[in-house]
Design a protein around this motif. Structure first.
Motif, PDB file in Angstrom:
ATOM      1  N   ILE A  93     -79.195 -74.721 -73.956  1.00 20.48           N
ATOM      2  CA  ILE A  93     -80.156 -75.148 -74.968  1.00 20.48           C
ATOM      3  C   ILE A  93     -81.346 -74.194 -75.007  1.00 20.48           C
ATOM      4  O   ILE A  93     -81.949 -73.873 -73.981  1.00 20.48           O
TER       5      ILE A  93
ATOM      6  N   SER B 123     -76.006 -78.975 -73.810  1.00 24.57           N
ATOM      7  CA  SER B 123     -76.080 -80.128 -74.698  1.00 24.57           C
ATOM      8  C   SER B 123     -74.821 -80.986 -74.557  1.00 24.57           C
ATOM      9  O   SER B 123     -73.783 -80.533 -74.074  1.00 24.57           O
TER      10      SER B 123
ATOM     11  N   ASN C 128     -83.160 -86.840 -75.855  1.00 21.60           N
ATOM     12  CA  ASN C 128     -82.867 -85.849 -76.887  1.00 21.60           C
ATOM     13  C   ASN C 128     -83.956 -84.796 -77.001  1.00 21.60           C
ATOM     14  O   ASN C 128     -85.146 -85.087 -76.825  1.00 21.60           O
TER      15      ASN C 128
ATOM     16  N   GLY D 232     -78.170 -75.147 -79.398  1.00 22.58           N
ATOM     17  CA  GLY D 232     -77.292 -74.830 -78.277  1.00 22.58           C
ATOM     18  C   GLY D 232     -76.678 -73.456 -78.468  1.00 22.58           C
ATOM     19  O   GLY D 232     -75.814 -73.283 -79.335  1.00 22.58           O
TER      20      GLY D 232
ATOM     21  N   GLY E 210     -80.415 -78.607 -83.224  1.00 24.70           N
ATOM     22  CA  GLY E 210     -81.056 -79.785 -82.663  1.00 24.70           C
ATOM     23  C   GLY E 210     -81.428 -80.796 -83.729  1.00 24.70           C
ATOM     24  O   GLY E 210     -81.328 -80.501 -84.927  1.00 24.70           O
TER      25      GLY E 210
ATOM     26  N   LEU F 253     -80.713 -82.285 -79.910  1.00 25.65           N
ATOM     27  CA  LEU F 253     -79.510 -82.309 -79.084  1.00 25.65           C
ATOM     28  C   LEU F 253     -79.646 -83.354 -77.975  1.00 25.65           C
ATOM     29  O   LEU F 253     -80.727 -83.545 -77.422  1.00 25.65           O
TER      30      LEU F 253
ATOM     31  N   ILE G 234     -79.310 -84.536 -74.298  1.00 25.64           N
ATOM     32  CA  ILE G 234     -79.330 -83.879 -72.996  1.00 25.64           C
ATOM     33  C   ILE G 234     -78.968 -84.853 -71.876  1.00 25.64           C
ATOM     34  O   ILE G 234     -78.706 -84.462 -70.746  1.00 25.64           O
TER      35      ILE G 234
END
Length: 199
Positions: A74, A114, A131, A138, A159, A161, A163
């Motif tokens: 990321i 991600s 997030n 990514g 994003g 994304l 996590i």
């Protein structure tokens, strides 16, 4: 806290509150998978922290529960505004869940992958727990990252994304007794796309 060797222990001890697999580097073996699966089916709690260089086998194992950890890193250039590195994404958004209900401040997850939570599996509910911002993406081309030239392109994921994601696994003993009607007996698999944040 105790070490648990899954190959030597054919089952997780009954008094274990959670099993944690931090930054898995080696391939997970079928015997270890079975031990974890049996534990989850009994309503166990497992936390897995996956890094960008973690074993591909652990990614494959997690995908069986509908949690797909992408092979990316990321990038969040907004991190620079907070004095950080663009490989340390900001996480300001948390899911509506007891795990995150008391979280108010932003958190940071260095060198993270991600997570795709779009898969559906029978008997499993998947939730996004943490997030990144819409400014993140990514990056799949790790050479560009090494050169400091990371930039979003069609093969990258935009994003925000995920996590951290949670899979809730329905078990045979879910509310099996009237006395347990209010107790959550489901298995819980919590996955992070990073392990450094925990150190």
């Amino acid at each position: 806290i105790k070490d648990l060797l899954l190959l030597q222990n054919k089952e997780v001890p009954a008094n274990a509150s959670v099993v944690v697999l931090p930054g898995v580097q080696k391939d997970i073996l079928p015997e270890e998978e079975k031990t974890l699966n049996d534990y989850l089916k009994k309503g166990g709690r497992v936390i897995v922290m996956v890094d960008p260089d973690s074993s591909s086998e652990i990614r494959k194992y997690l995908s069986e529960y509908g949690i797909n950890v992408r092979e990316d890193i990321i990038v969040d250039k907004l991190s620079r505004a907070f004095g950080g590195d663009f490989l340390v994404p900001i996480v300001p958004n948390y899911g509506q869940h007891p795990i995150t209900k008391d979280l108010r401040a932003m958190s940071f997850f260095p060198l993270s992958s991600s997570i795709d939570t779009s898969s559906t599996k029978d008997g499993i509910t998947i939730e996004s727990i943490a997030n990144t911002t819409e400014n993140s993406f990514g990056e799949k081309n790790k050479e560009l990252i090494k050169q400091g030239k990371a930039a979003i392109d069609p093969e990258d994921t935009k994003g925000p994304l995920t996590i951290a994601a949670l899979a809730t696994i329905k078990t045979d003993n879910n509310q099996s007794k009237e006395a347990d009607a209010k107790k959550d007996n489901s298995g819980k698999l919590l996955v992070y796309g990073d392990s450094d944040f925990a150190t």
